[in-house]
Design a protein around this motif. Structure first.
Motif, PDB file in Angstrom:
ATOM      1  N   ALA A  49      38.337  -1.864  90.277  1.00  0.00           N
ATOM      2  CA  ALA A  49      38.179  -2.566  88.799  1.00  0.00           C
ATOM      3  C   ALA A  49      37.060  -3.064  89.004  1.00  0.00           C
ATOM      4  N   GLY A  50      36.053  -3.393  88.235  1.00  0.00           N
ATOM      5  CA  GLY A  50      34.538  -3.718  87.998  1.00  0.00           C
ATOM      6  C   GLY A  50      33.308  -3.072  88.360  1.00  0.00           C
ATOM      7  N   GLY A  51      33.935  -1.742  88.917  1.00  0.00           N
ATOM      8  CA  GLY A  51      33.064  -0.600  89.245  1.00  0.00           C
ATOM      9  C   GLY A  51      32.381   0.219  88.156  1.00  0.00           C
ATOM     10  N   SER A  52      31.466   1.157  88.654  1.00  0.00           N
ATOM     11  CA  SER A  52      30.898   1.999  87.585  1.00  0.00           C
ATOM     12  C   SER A  52      31.154   3.385  87.951  1.00  0.00           C
ATOM     13  N   LEU A  53      30.818   4.369  87.014  1.00  0.00           N
ATOM     14  CA  LEU A  53      31.105   5.720  87.204  1.00  0.00           C
ATOM     15  C   LEU A  53      30.089   6.397  86.184  1.00  0.00           C
ATOM     16  N   ARG A  54      29.631   7.390  86.376  1.00  0.00           N
ATOM     17  CA  ARG A  54      28.786   7.908  85.304  1.00  0.00           C
ATOM     18  C   ARG A  54      29.259   9.538  85.168  1.00  0.00           C
ATOM     19  N   LEU A  55      29.867   9.739  84.038  1.00  0.00           N
ATOM     20  CA  LEU A  55      30.246  11.437  83.784  1.00  0.00           C
ATOM     21  C   LEU A  55      29.199  12.013  83.198  1.00  0.00           C
ATOM     22  N   SER A  56      29.323  13.354  83.529  1.00  0.00           N
ATOM     23  CA  SER A  56      28.433  14.351  83.072  1.00  0.00           C
ATOM     24  C   SER A  56      29.184  15.390  82.435  1.00  0.00           C
ATOM     25  N   CYS A  57      28.584  16.089  81.287  1.00  0.00           N
ATOM     26  CA  CYS A  57      29.139  17.010  80.355  1.00  0.00           C
ATOM     27  C   CYS A  57      28.091  18.123  80.314  1.00  0.00           C
ATOM     28  N   ALA A  58      28.257  18.868  80.973  1.00  0.00           N
ATOM     29  CA  ALA A  58      26.988  20.121  81.159  1.00  0.00           C
ATOM     30  C   ALA A  58      27.381  21.229  80.166  1.00  0.00           C
ATOM     31  N   SER A  82      37.465  -0.805  72.614  1.00  0.00           N
ATOM     32  CA  SER A  82      37.526  -1.149  73.445  1.00  0.00           C
ATOM     33  C   SER A  82      36.743  -0.868  74.969  1.00  0.00           C
ATOM     34  N   VAL A  83      35.621  -0.113  74.541  1.00  0.00           N
ATOM     35  CA  VAL A  83      34.599   0.209  75.672  1.00  0.00           C
ATOM     36  C   VAL A  83      33.320  -0.292  74.876  1.00  0.00           C
ATOM     37  N   LYS A  84      32.964  -0.995  73.928  1.00  0.00           N
ATOM     38  CA  LYS A  84      31.825  -1.240  73.626  1.00  0.00           C
ATOM     39  C   LYS A  84      31.476  -2.401  74.343  1.00  0.00           C
ATOM     40  N   GLY A  85      29.941  -2.167  74.719  1.00  0.00           N
ATOM     41  CA  GLY A  85      29.422  -3.045  75.397  1.00  0.00           C
ATOM     42  C   GLY A  85      29.480  -2.804  77.112  1.00  0.00           C
ATOM     43  N   ARG A  86      30.420  -1.803  77.490  1.00  0.00           N
ATOM     44  CA  ARG A  86      30.524  -1.764  78.681  1.00  0.00           C
ATOM     45  C   ARG A  86      30.193   0.086  79.056  1.00  0.00           C
ATOM     46  N   PHE A  87      30.334   0.889  77.877  1.00  0.00           N
ATOM     47  CA  PHE A  87      30.056   2.230  78.329  1.00  0.00           C
ATOM     48  C   PHE A  87      28.805   2.503  77.364  1.00  0.00           C
ATOM     49  N   THR A  88      28.031   3.662  77.839  1.00  0.00           N
ATOM     50  CA  THR A  88      26.888   4.130  77.224  1.00  0.00           C
ATOM     51  C   THR A  88      26.862   5.605  77.239  1.00  0.00           C
ATOM     52  N   VAL A  89      26.712   6.082  75.935  1.00  0.00           N
ATOM     53  CA  VAL A  89      26.625   7.762  75.787  1.00  0.00           C
ATOM     54  C   VAL A  89      25.155   8.163  75.406  1.00  0.00           C
ATOM     55  N   PHE A  90      24.686   9.009  76.276  1.00  0.00           N
ATOM     56  CA  PHE A  90      23.524   9.638  75.893  1.00  0.00           C
ATOM     57  C   PHE A  90      23.168  11.000  76.320  1.00  0.00           C
ATOM     58  N   THR A 148      22.762  18.246  79.062  1.00  0.00           N
ATOM     59  CA  THR A 148      23.809  17.324  79.493  1.00  0.00           C
ATOM     60  C   THR A 148      23.970  16.190  78.726  1.00  0.00           C
ATOM     61  N   VAL A 149      25.271  15.840  78.490  1.00  0.00           N
ATOM     62  CA  VAL A 149      25.640  14.702  77.888  1.00  0.00           C
ATOM     63  C   VAL A 149      26.324  13.715  79.028  1.00  0.00           C
ATOM     64  N   TYR A 150      25.931  12.395  79.150  1.00  0.00           N
ATOM     65  CA  TYR A 150      26.400  11.546  79.891  1.00  0.00           C
ATOM     66  C   TYR A 150      27.225  10.325  79.251  1.00  0.00           C
ATOM     67  N   LEU A 151      28.028   9.976  80.189  1.00  0.00           N
ATOM     68  CA  LEU A 151      29.020   8.566  79.731  1.00  0.00           C
ATOM     69  C   LEU A 151      28.931   7.600  81.040  1.00  0.00           C
ATOM     70  N   GLN A 152      27.988   6.916  80.703  1.00  0.00           N
ATOM     71  CA  GLN A 152      27.911   5.644  81.768  1.00  0.00           C
ATOM     72  C   GLN A 152      29.004   4.654  81.557  1.00  0.00           C
ATOM     73  N   MET A 153      29.733   4.295  82.567  1.00  0.00           N
ATOM     74  CA  MET A 153      30.758   3.438  82.296  1.00  0.00           C
ATOM     75  C   MET A 153      30.651   2.265  83.306  1.00  0.00           C
ATOM     76  N   ASN A 154      30.671   1.106  82.866  1.00  0.00           N
ATOM     77  CA  ASN A 154      30.338  -0.119  83.685  1.00  0.00           C
ATOM     78  C   ASN A 154      31.482  -1.011  83.549  1.00  0.00           C
ATOM     79  N   SER A 155      31.897  -1.921  84.535  1.00  0.00           N
ATOM     80  CA  SER A 155      32.874  -2.972  84.187  1.00  0.00           C
ATOM     81  C   SER A 155      34.280  -2.397  83.790  1.00  0.00           C
ATOM     82  N   LEU A 156      34.629  -1.351  84.825  1.00  0.00           N
ATOM     83  CA  LEU A 156      35.675  -0.452  84.710  1.00  0.00           C
ATOM     84  C   LEU A 156      36.968  -1.233  84.724  1.00  0.00           C
ATOM     85  N   ASN A 157      37.947  -1.267  84.054  1.00  0.00           N
ATOM     86  CA  ASN A 157      39.215  -1.707  84.235  1.00  0.00           C
ATOM     87  C   ASN A 157      40.424  -0.764  84.303  1.00  0.00           C
TER      88      ASN A 157
END
Length: 123
Positions: free
Chosen positions: A14-23, A62-70, A77-86
């Motif tokens: 909890a509190g960590g980050s992950l970046r998901l990729s979609c190739a 529920s994810v606004k302000g914590r996740f970023t899609v680009f 590739t599309v990414y999902l940066q996920m911060n402050s995970l719970n």
């Protein structure tokens, strides 16, 4: 053959980050509507974040302000940066693409899907 392949999931505290990729492959999705959905065990699939054709972004409350899609068009590739995970973020995350021109959060409107990647957040 159109393919969407997710990666980057795993176990994080909890509190960590992950970046998901979609190739993406098989066709170009550079100007397509793209979205991330998630499905927790025993729950319905829900919208997480998405990109319109012009790269406007939308997020679930529920994810606004914590996740970023680009997207990175050079890498298809599309990414999902996920911060402050719970722990409530624990789910299988899937990316999806839509051929239509109208933005939607409804999963049934998406035409192409990846198989998903598991994200587990420990408390």
């Amino acid at each position: 053959q159109v393919q969407l392949v997710e990666s980057g999931g795993g176990l994080v505290q909890a509190g960590g980050s992950l970046r998901l990729s979609c190739a993406t492959s098989g066709r170009t999705f550079q100007s397509s509507i793209m979205a991330w959905f998630r499905q927790a065990s025993g729950k319905e699939r829900e919208f997480v974040a998405g990109l319109t054709r012009s790269d406007n972004t939308f997020y679930a409350d529920s994810v606004k302000g914590r996740f970023t899609v680009f997207r990175d068009n050079a890498k298809n590739t599309v990414y999902l940066q996920m911060n402050s995970l719970n722990p409530e973020d624990t789910a299988v995350y899937s990316c999806a693409a839509r051929d239509g021109n109208i933005w939607t959060r409804r999963s049934s409107d998406y035409d192409y899907w990846g198989h998903g990647t598991q994200v587990t957040v420990s408390s």
